[in-house]
Design an enzyme around this catalytic site. Structure first.
Site, PDB file in Angstrom:
ATOM      1  N   TYR A  73      -7.278  11.404   6.704  1.00 24.80           N
ATOM      2  CA  TYR A  73      -6.412  10.224   6.865  1.00 24.80           C
ATOM      3  C   TYR A  73      -4.941  10.631   6.919  1.00 24.80           C
ATOM      4  CZ  TYR A  73      -3.469   6.301   5.370  1.00 24.80           C
ATOM      5  OH  TYR A  73      -2.455   5.379   5.271  1.00 24.80           O
TER       6      TYR A  73
ATOM      7  N   LYS B 247      -2.146  10.375  10.031  1.00 27.61           N
ATOM      8  CA  LYS B 247      -0.866   9.653   9.930  1.00 27.61           C
ATOM      9  C   LYS B 247       0.320  10.598  10.165  1.00 27.61           C
ATOM     10  CE  LYS B 247      -0.340   5.883   9.000  1.00 27.61           C
ATOM     11  NZ  LYS B 247      -0.297   4.675   9.874  1.00 27.61           N
TER      12      LYS B 247
ATOM     13  N   ASN C  29       0.385   0.362  -1.573  1.00 31.37           N
ATOM     14  CA  ASN C  29       0.692  -1.074  -1.631  1.00 31.37           C
ATOM     15  C   ASN C  29      -0.396  -1.811  -2.390  1.00 31.37           C
ATOM     16  OD1 ASN C  29       2.549  -2.270   1.126  1.00 31.37           O
ATOM     17  ND2 ASN C  29       2.430  -0.136   0.532  1.00 31.37           N
TER      18      ASN C  29
ATOM     19  N   ARG D 240       0.143   7.746  -8.910  1.00 29.97           N
ATOM     20  CA  ARG D 240       0.464   6.997  -7.705  1.00 29.97           C
ATOM     21  C   ARG D 240       1.609   6.036  -8.012  1.00 29.97           C
ATOM     22  NH1 ARG D 240      -2.432  10.327  -5.963  1.00 29.97           N
ATOM     23  NH2 ARG D 240      -4.154  10.171  -4.483  1.00 29.97           N
TER      24      ARG D 240
ATOM     25  N   THR E 219       3.013   6.621   5.702  1.00 29.56           N
ATOM     26  CA  THR E 219       2.588   6.647   4.301  1.00 29.56           C
ATOM     27  C   THR E 219       3.153   7.861   3.553  1.00 29.56           C
ATOM     28  OG1 THR E 219       0.626   7.078   2.934  1.00 29.56           O
ATOM     29  CG2 THR E 219       0.450   7.687   5.226  1.00 29.56           C
ATOM     30  N   ASP E 220       3.274   7.724   2.247  1.00 29.38           N
ATOM     31  CA  ASP E 220       3.725   8.861   1.423  1.00 29.38           C
ATOM     32  C   ASP E 220       2.714  10.007   1.442  1.00 29.38           C
ATOM     33  OD1 ASP E 220       1.729   7.657  -0.145  1.00 29.38           O
ATOM     34  OD2 ASP E 220       2.980   7.434  -1.933  1.00 29.38           O
ATOM     35  N   GLU E 221       1.470   9.701   1.891  1.00 27.24           N
ATOM     36  CA  GLU E 221       0.431  10.733   1.860  1.00 27.24           C
ATOM     37  C   GLU E 221       0.694  11.862   2.836  1.00 27.24           C
ATOM     38  OE1 GLU E 221      -3.524   9.310   1.353  1.00 27.24           O
ATOM     39  OE2 GLU E 221      -2.823   7.431   0.493  1.00 27.24           O
TER      40      GLU E 221
ATOM     41  N   GLU F 153      -6.882   3.141  10.781  1.00 29.19           N
ATOM     42  CA  GLU F 153      -7.924   3.319   9.788  1.00 29.19           C
ATOM     43  C   GLU F 153      -7.160   3.808   8.559  1.00 29.19           C
ATOM     44  OE1 GLU F 153     -11.095   2.644   9.791  1.00 29.19           O
ATOM     45  OE2 GLU F 153     -11.144   1.957  11.863  1.00 29.19           O
TER      46      GLU F 153
ATOM     47  N   GLY G  70     -10.585  17.241  -2.416  1.00 29.35           N
ATOM     48  CA  GLY G  70      -9.199  17.414  -1.960  1.00 29.35           C
ATOM     49  C   GLY G  70      -8.244  16.364  -2.502  1.00 29.35           C
ATOM     50  N   HIS G  71      -8.609  15.715  -3.611  1.00 31.53           N
ATOM     51  CA  HIS G  71      -7.826  14.610  -4.164  1.00 31.53           C
ATOM     52  C   HIS G  71      -6.371  15.036  -4.456  1.00 31.53           C
ATOM     53  CE1 HIS G  71      -8.174  10.988  -7.150  1.00 31.53           C
ATOM     54  NE2 HIS G  71      -7.106  10.913  -6.389  1.00 31.53           N
TER      55      HIS G  71
ATOM     56  N   THR H 270     -11.448  -4.763  12.933  1.00 33.83           N
ATOM     57  CA  THR H 270     -12.431  -3.855  12.326  1.00 33.83           C
ATOM     58  C   THR H 270     -12.900  -4.482  11.012  1.00 33.83           C
ATOM     59  OG1 THR H 270     -10.856  -2.665  10.932  1.00 33.83           O
ATOM     60  CG2 THR H 270     -11.117  -1.866  13.203  1.00 33.83           C
TER      61      THR H 270
HETATM   62  P1  NAD Z   1      -5.922  -2.253   6.616  1.00 31.61           P
HETATM   63  O1  NAD Z   1      -7.051  -1.272   6.723  1.00 31.61           O
HETATM   64  O2  NAD Z   1      -5.988  -3.357   5.626  1.00 31.61           O
HETATM   65  O3  NAD Z   1      -5.678  -2.941   8.050  1.00 31.61           O
HETATM   66  C1  NAD Z   1      -5.669  -2.218   9.242  1.00 31.61           C
HETATM   67  C2  NAD Z   1      -5.712  -3.209  10.391  1.00 31.61           C
HETATM   68  O4  NAD Z   1      -5.659  -2.472  11.609  1.00 31.61           O
HETATM   69  C3  NAD Z   1      -6.996  -4.040  10.428  1.00 31.61           C
HETATM   70  O5  NAD Z   1      -6.687  -5.391  10.679  1.00 31.61           O
HETATM   71  C4  NAD Z   1      -7.771  -3.446  11.605  1.00 31.61           C
HETATM   72  O6  NAD Z   1      -8.611  -4.354  12.271  1.00 31.61           O
HETATM   73  C5  NAD Z   1      -6.641  -2.979  12.498  1.00 31.61           C
HETATM   74  N1  NAD Z   1      -7.071  -1.893  13.396  1.00 31.61           N
HETATM   75  C6  NAD Z   1      -7.757  -0.776  13.068  1.00 31.61           C
HETATM   76  N2  NAD Z   1      -7.994  -0.046  14.165  1.00 31.61           N
HETATM   77  C7  NAD Z   1      -7.429  -0.709  15.210  1.00 31.61           C
HETATM   78  C8  NAD Z   1      -7.323  -0.447  16.586  1.00 31.61           C
HETATM   79  N3  NAD Z   1      -7.861   0.650  17.129  1.00 31.61           N
HETATM   80  N4  NAD Z   1      -6.663  -1.336  17.366  1.00 31.61           N
HETATM   81  C9  NAD Z   1      -6.119  -2.455  16.830  1.00 31.61           C
HETATM   82  N5  NAD Z   1      -6.206  -2.760  15.531  1.00 31.61           N
HETATM   83  C10 NAD Z   1      -6.856  -1.895  14.730  1.00 31.61           C
HETATM   84  O7  NAD Z   1      -4.644  -1.355   6.413  1.00 31.61           O
HETATM   85  P2  NAD Z   1      -3.337  -1.612   5.513  1.00 31.61           P
HETATM   86  O8  NAD Z   1      -3.610  -1.161   4.145  1.00 31.61           O
HETATM   87  O9  NAD Z   1      -2.817  -2.973   5.783  1.00 31.61           O
HETATM   88  O10 NAD Z   1      -2.364  -0.539   6.176  1.00 31.61           O
HETATM   89  C11 NAD Z   1      -1.544  -0.886   7.289  1.00 31.61           C
HETATM   90  C12 NAD Z   1      -0.714   0.311   7.684  1.00 31.61           C
HETATM   91  O11 NAD Z   1       0.072   0.743   6.582  1.00 31.61           O
HETATM   92  C13 NAD Z   1      -1.548   1.521   8.104  1.00 31.61           C
HETATM   93  O12 NAD Z   1      -0.890   2.149   9.170  1.00 31.61           O
HETATM   94  C14 NAD Z   1      -1.535   2.423   6.873  1.00 31.61           C
HETATM   95  O13 NAD Z   1      -1.662   3.780   7.235  1.00 31.61           O
HETATM   96  C15 NAD Z   1      -0.154   2.113   6.323  1.00 31.61           C
HETATM   97  N6  NAD Z   1       0.019   2.283   4.864  1.00 31.61           N
HETATM   98  C16 NAD Z   1      -0.856   1.694   4.002  1.00 31.61           C
HETATM   99  C17 NAD Z   1      -0.633   1.812   2.638  1.00 31.61           C
HETATM  100  C18 NAD Z   1      -1.533   1.126   1.632  1.00 31.61           C
HETATM  101  O14 NAD Z   1      -1.344   1.314   0.430  1.00 31.61           O
HETATM  102  N7  NAD Z   1      -2.505   0.327   2.042  1.00 31.61           N
HETATM  103  C19 NAD Z   1       0.463   2.534   2.161  1.00 31.61           C
HETATM  104  C20 NAD Z   1       1.332   3.118   3.084  1.00 31.61           C
HETATM  105  C21 NAD Z   1       1.106   2.961   4.440  1.00 31.61           C
HETATM  106  P1  TYD Z   2      -6.750   4.507  -3.045  1.00 35.08           P
HETATM  107  O1  TYD Z   2      -6.542   3.059  -3.332  1.00 35.08           O
HETATM  108  O2  TYD Z   2      -7.949   4.915  -2.269  1.00 35.08           O
HETATM  109  O3  TYD Z   2      -5.408   5.009  -2.357  1.00 35.08           O
HETATM  110  P2  TYD Z   2      -4.940   6.526  -1.992  1.00 35.08           P
HETATM  111  O4  TYD Z   2      -6.028   7.469  -2.227  1.00 35.08           O
HETATM  112  O5  TYD Z   2      -4.650   6.356  -0.567  1.00 35.08           O
HETATM  113  O6  TYD Z   2      -3.748   6.778  -2.846  1.00 35.08           O
HETATM  114  O7  TYD Z   2      -6.784   5.302  -4.409  1.00 35.08           O
HETATM  115  C1  TYD Z   2      -5.686   5.260  -5.298  1.00 35.08           C
HETATM  116  C2  TYD Z   2      -5.973   6.220  -6.430  1.00 35.08           C
HETATM  117  O8  TYD Z   2      -7.124   5.767  -7.148  1.00 35.08           O
HETATM  118  C3  TYD Z   2      -6.303   7.622  -5.964  1.00 35.08           C
HETATM  119  O9  TYD Z   2      -5.762   8.549  -6.903  1.00 35.08           O
HETATM  120  C4  TYD Z   2      -7.810   7.665  -5.990  1.00 35.08           C
HETATM  121  C5  TYD Z   2      -8.149   6.758  -7.148  1.00 35.08           C
HETATM  122  N1  TYD Z   2      -9.451   6.043  -7.006  1.00 35.08           N
HETATM  123  C6  TYD Z   2     -10.371   6.081  -8.054  1.00 35.08           C
HETATM  124  O10 TYD Z   2     -10.145   6.700  -9.109  1.00 35.08           O
HETATM  125  N2  TYD Z   2     -11.561   5.412  -7.896  1.00 35.08           N
HETATM  126  C7  TYD Z   2     -11.863   4.729  -6.767  1.00 35.08           C
HETATM  127  O11 TYD Z   2     -12.974   4.152  -6.682  1.00 35.08           O
HETATM  128  C8  TYD Z   2     -10.906   4.691  -5.708  1.00 35.08           C
HETATM  129  C9  TYD Z   2     -11.191   3.937  -4.429  1.00 35.08           C
HETATM  130  C10 TYD Z   2      -9.716   5.369  -5.874  1.00 35.08           C
END
Ligand code: NAD
Ligand code: TYD
Length: 345
Positions: free
Chosen positions: A151, A155, A181, A215, A126-128, A85, A276-277, A37
């Site tokens: 989202y 999850k 992360n 966060r 996720t913690d969310e 996603e 809904g933040h 994606t």
């Molecule tokens: P990302 O958006 O960077 O990557 C997601 C990957 O999944 C992409 O490579 C995309 O192509 C692939 N993908 C999406 N839909 C797909 C499908 N239908 N089939 C196959 N592949 C598909 O996400 P990320 O930040 O690396 O997060 C990875 C996982 O960790 C997710 O499950 C997310 O919910 C979880 N997570 C993320 C965070 C964070 O801070 N980013 C924190 C906690 C948990």
């Molecule tokens: P984000 O990286 O989208 O992660 P999550 O909402 O999943 O925790 O956002 C982290 C925090 O930063 C969240 O409190 C929303 C805030 N934020 C901003 O203030 N401005 C921005 O442009 C974005 C993307 C997030």
């Protein structure tokens, strides 16, 4: 465990996990299964692409035939599901893909794991899923899920499905719930890479609302270590939180980031809040620590190290900010009300 299917491995955390596993376990084979994606980037995996222990398959986790064919072809014994996603703001604009991939896609993987008798299914959560956490409390794994964005709801639904496969079919499953992360290869829609790259481009940093949301920003490598430990020592059917165990206000994160860059606080721009933040997430990580895990970075160290990576790796993020991202940025921020610029006044 020998042949691991890493779904979503071309995204941010998945790619870091692939690097971690190939470095640490010389006998493991990793197959990345990814739909590619907008969030994926094969540059994230460029330095392992010639490794004979690594293979890439382009596929959708919602496609049962392709999933099963891949599992059989590569003799997969373990699935680690990162595919999702993953961005809250996009889920607010258009939840459809979140329900398809995060919920139905998880179901497809669980069914394949059950049908083909896999050794293990691990879900990246996720913690969310715990929702907004009031001051003074940190979520433990037995807390009920209470998601508040599409989202987070997708999850949490996936977590419930995974748990149901453990109870009903005795499928060997584990779940990790990670805090925010940060680190190499994160698509610059998420706040830290967005703010670093905007600052490097001399553009404003759009802080939502009052910027006092909290966060737990954790280094992606620490998260990968935690997943690895749960894969090897976690108890079946169990959930493990992964984070630093501390949390900071977004404004503090911005200050650290600007300080590391040596950039002006005038770049800060307070904008209309996210609907809904969730004001605060906070994880109790004692359960994972009891397995012997210890994060190597606190939030500040993780932010500083992340900033340095983006400074040193413009080749990686500059092309991304020219592509699909531009359209997204215009939709998300173009007509957003600006409340205040800078920290004074
Ligand atoms: P990302 O958006 O960077 O990557 C997601 C990957 O999944 C992409 O490579 C995309 O192509 C692939 N993908 C999406 N839909 C797909 C499908 N239908 N089939 C196959 N592949 C598909 O996400 P990320 O930040 O690396 O997060 C990875 C996982 O960790 C997710 O499950 C997310 O919910 C979880 N997570 C993320 C965070 C964070 O801070 N980013 C924190 C906690 C948990
Ligand atoms: P984000 O990286 O989208 O992660 P999550 O909402 O999943 O925790 O956002 C982290 C925090 O930063 C969240 O409190 C929303 C805030 N934020 C901003 O203030 N401005 C921005 O442009 C974005 C993307 C997030």
């Amino acid at each position: 465990m020998k042949n691991i299917l890493v779904t979503g491995g071309a995204g941010f955390i998945g790619a870091n996990f692939v690097h971690h596993m190939l470095n640490k376990y010389p006998d493991y084979h990793i197959v990345v299964y990814d739909k590619l994606t907008y969030a994926a980037n094969l540059n994230n995996l460029a330095d392992v692409s010639d490794d004979p222990r690594y293979a890439f398959v382009r596929g959708d986790i919602c496609d049962p035939e392709r999933v099963e064919e891949t599992i059989k072809k590569y003799d997969i014994d373990t699935i680690v599901n990162f595919a999702a996603e993953s961005h809250v703001d996009r889920s607010i604009m258009n939840p459809d893909a979140f329900i398809k991939t995060d919920v139905y896609g998880t179901y497809v993987l669980l069914e394949a794991a059950r049908k083909l008798g896999l050794e293990r299914y691990h879900q990246i959560s996720t913690d969310e899923v715990y929702g907004h956490i009031p001051a003074g409390y940190s979520s433990v794994e037995t807390d009920p899920v209470a998601p508040r964005s599409p989202y987070a709801a997708s999850k949490a639904s996936a977590d419930l499905l995974v748990h149901s496969y453990f109870i009903t079919y005795n499928l060997p499953v584990t779940i990790t719930r990670g805090a925010n992360n940060i680190g190499p290869y994160q698509y610059p829609e998420k706040v830290v890479p967005l703010f670093v790259t905007n600052a490097l481009e001399g553009k404003p940093l759009p802080v939502y609302g009052d910027g006092r949301q909290m966060r737990d920003y954790q280094w992606v490598g620490d998260h990968c270590e935690g997943i690895d430990l749960v894969l090897h020592q976690g108890e079946m059917g169990e959930v493990y939180n992964v984070g630093t165990g501390q949390e900071i206000e977004n404004l503090r994160m911005v200050e650290i980031l600007l300080d590391e860059l040596g950039a002006s606080r005038d770049l800060i721009q307070f904008v209309e809040d996210r609907p809904g933040h969730d004001r605060r997430y906070s994880l109790n990580v004692d359960k994972l620590k009891s397995l012997g895990w210890q994060p190597q970075h606190d939030c500040e160290a993780a932010i500083r190290r992340t900033v340095r990576w983006y400074v040193e790796n413009e080749w990686w993020w500059r092309p991304i900010k020219e592509g699909e991202f531009r359209e997204y940025y215009e939709k998300q921020y173009g007509s957003r009300k600006v409340l205040k610029t800078g920290l004074d006044g």
